[in-house]
Motif scaffolding. Structure first.
Motif, PDB file in Angstrom:
ATOM      1  N   PHE A 126       0.984  -1.077  -0.216  1.00 20.38           N
ATOM      2  CA  PHE A 126      -0.183   0.144  -0.067  1.00 20.38           C
ATOM      3  C   PHE A 126       1.044   1.198  -0.099  1.00 20.38           C
ATOM      4  O   PHE A 126       0.322   2.004  -0.863  1.00 20.38           O
ATOM      5  N   MET A 127       1.579   1.164   0.572  1.00 20.63           N
ATOM      6  CA  MET A 127       3.400   2.316   0.929  1.00 20.63           C
ATOM      7  C   MET A 127       3.480   2.152  -0.986  1.00 20.63           C
ATOM      8  O   MET A 127       3.917   3.459  -0.921  1.00 20.63           O
ATOM      9  N   PHE A 128       3.986   1.677  -1.275  1.00 15.03           N
ATOM     10  CA  PHE A 128       5.034   1.661  -2.889  1.00 15.03           C
ATOM     11  C   PHE A 128       3.834   2.148  -3.866  1.00 15.03           C
ATOM     12  O   PHE A 128       3.442   3.051  -4.380  1.00 15.03           O
ATOM     13  N   LEU A 129       2.076   1.977  -3.077  1.00 12.86           N
ATOM     14  CA  LEU A 129       0.557   2.339  -3.981  1.00 12.86           C
ATOM     15  C   LEU A 129       0.583   3.821  -4.019  1.00 12.86           C
ATOM     16  O   LEU A 129       1.007   4.663  -5.117  1.00 12.86           O
ATOM     17  N   VAL A 130       1.059   3.858  -2.684  1.00 17.64           N
ATOM     18  CA  VAL A 130       0.879   6.009  -2.567  1.00 17.64           C
ATOM     19  C   VAL A 130       2.236   6.789  -3.019  1.00 17.64           C
ATOM     20  O   VAL A 130       2.514   7.613  -2.980  1.00 17.64           O
ATOM     21  N   ALA A 131       3.180   5.925  -3.031  1.00 12.20           N
ATOM     22  CA  ALA A 131       4.439   6.860  -3.836  1.00 12.20           C
ATOM     23  C   ALA A 131       4.485   6.885  -4.987  1.00 12.20           C
ATOM     24  O   ALA A 131       5.363   6.758  -5.095  1.00 12.20           O
ATOM     25  N   GLY A 132       3.900   5.795  -5.387  1.00 12.37           N
ATOM     26  CA  GLY A 132       3.608   5.364  -7.237  1.00 12.37           C
ATOM     27  C   GLY A 132       4.464   4.490  -7.086  1.00 12.37           C
ATOM     28  O   GLY A 132       5.730   5.038  -8.429  1.00 12.37           O
ATOM     29  N   GLU A 133       5.552   3.805  -6.466  1.00  2.75           N
ATOM     30  CA  GLU A 133       6.319   3.019  -7.032  1.00  2.75           C
ATOM     31  C   GLU A 133       5.363   1.498  -7.870  1.00  2.75           C
ATOM     32  O   GLU A 133       5.358   0.521  -6.984  1.00  2.75           O
ATOM     33  N   TRP A 134       4.936   1.604  -8.806  1.00  2.00           N
ATOM     34  CA  TRP A 134       3.994   0.841  -9.399  1.00  2.00           C
ATOM     35  C   TRP A 134       5.365  -0.710 -10.220  1.00  2.00           C
ATOM     36  O   TRP A 134       4.285  -1.823  -9.911  1.00  2.00           O
ATOM     37  N   PHE A 135       6.332  -0.429 -10.081  1.00  3.05           N
ATOM     38  CA  PHE A 135       7.535  -1.377 -11.185  1.00  3.05           C
ATOM     39  C   PHE A 135       7.079  -2.544  -9.758  1.00  3.05           C
ATOM     40  O   PHE A 135       6.628  -3.640  -9.858  1.00  3.05           O
ATOM     41  N   SER A 136       7.707  -1.768  -8.323  1.00  4.64           N
ATOM     42  CA  SER A 136       8.024  -2.982  -6.853  1.00  4.64           C
ATOM     43  C   SER A 136       6.239  -3.395  -6.451  1.00  4.64           C
ATOM     44  O   SER A 136       6.238  -4.368  -6.496  1.00  4.64           O
ATOM     45  N   LEU A 137       4.952  -2.476  -6.869  1.00  4.85           N
ATOM     46  CA  LEU A 137       3.446  -2.707  -6.553  1.00  4.85           C
ATOM     47  C   LEU A 137       3.810  -3.875  -7.549  1.00  4.85           C
ATOM     48  O   LEU A 137       3.173  -5.420  -7.103  1.00  4.85           O
ATOM     49  N   ALA A 138       4.043  -3.689  -8.816  1.00  5.38           N
ATOM     50  CA  ALA A 138       3.819  -5.160  -9.947  1.00  5.38           C
ATOM     51  C   ALA A 138       4.239  -6.433  -9.250  1.00  5.38           C
ATOM     52  O   ALA A 138       3.447  -7.409  -9.794  1.00  5.38           O
ATOM     53  N   LEU A 139       5.372  -6.187  -9.316  1.00  4.35           N
ATOM     54  CA  LEU A 139       6.393  -7.606  -8.070  1.00  4.35           C
ATOM     55  C   LEU A 139       5.507  -8.231  -7.501  1.00  4.35           C
ATOM     56  O   LEU A 139       5.543  -9.554  -7.760  1.00  4.35           O
ATOM     57  N   ASN A 140       5.173  -7.424  -6.722  1.00  2.00           N
ATOM     58  CA  ASN A 140       4.171  -8.440  -5.062  1.00  2.00           C
ATOM     59  C   ASN A 140       3.046  -8.551  -5.779  1.00  2.00           C
ATOM     60  O   ASN A 140       2.407  -8.865  -5.536  1.00  2.00           O
TER      61      ASN A 140
END
Length: 146
Positions: A64-78
């Motif tokens: 969720f923190m990656f989502l808020v930070a806009g870290e889309w690649f990290s979110l897509a990996l998880n």
């Protein structure tokens, strides 16, 4: 060196991922103890089931923190592991408490092998993720400063 929310998200992910690595190791050891008849299934499920929801919540928290930070690649990996966690929890055995492991069916050879394989795969995923989060933290700290 500038400190952004993305860097903070990676720092939290590193710390939480270290806990998830220990959860995965405990998972592997627990099922190995069951396989070698070192512990009985009731005690083992009583020690494994309370760890299921904290693992899922911690994993979802830093995503969720990656989502808020806009870290889309990290979110897509998880995302695949989050989807697997949701699917696994929605199709868990009917029990009185929270958890995934039923003492009556855990000693089935197929179930035991599946759970042990799941533990090894999660351990590999969390270990690879740890180094990626370390890279992401360093990159986010350096890229803003340059």
């Amino acid at each position: 060196m500038a400190f952004t929310f993305a860097a903070f998200a990676y720092i939290v992910a590193l710390i939480v991922d270290a806990f998830l690595i220990f959860f995965a190791i405990f998972h592997i050891i627990a099922f190995d103890e069951l396989k070698t008849d070192y512990k009985n299934p009731i005690d083992q499920c009583a020690s494994l089931n309370p760890l299921v929801l904290p693992e899922y919540i911690l994993h979802t928290l830093f995503n969720f923190m990656f989502l808020v930070a806009g870290e889309w690649f990290s979110l897509a990996l998880n995302a695949p592991l989050i989807a697997y966690h949701v699917h696994r929890y929605m199709h868990r055995p009917v029990m009185s408490g929270a958890g995934l492991y039923d003492p009556t069916s855990i000693m089935n050879a197929d179930t035991l092998n599946k759970c042990q394989r799941e533990g090894w795969i999660k351990l590999a995923f969390y270990l690879l993720s740890f180094f990626y989060y370390l890279y992401g933290m360093i990159y986010s700290l350096i890229s803003v400063a340059a």
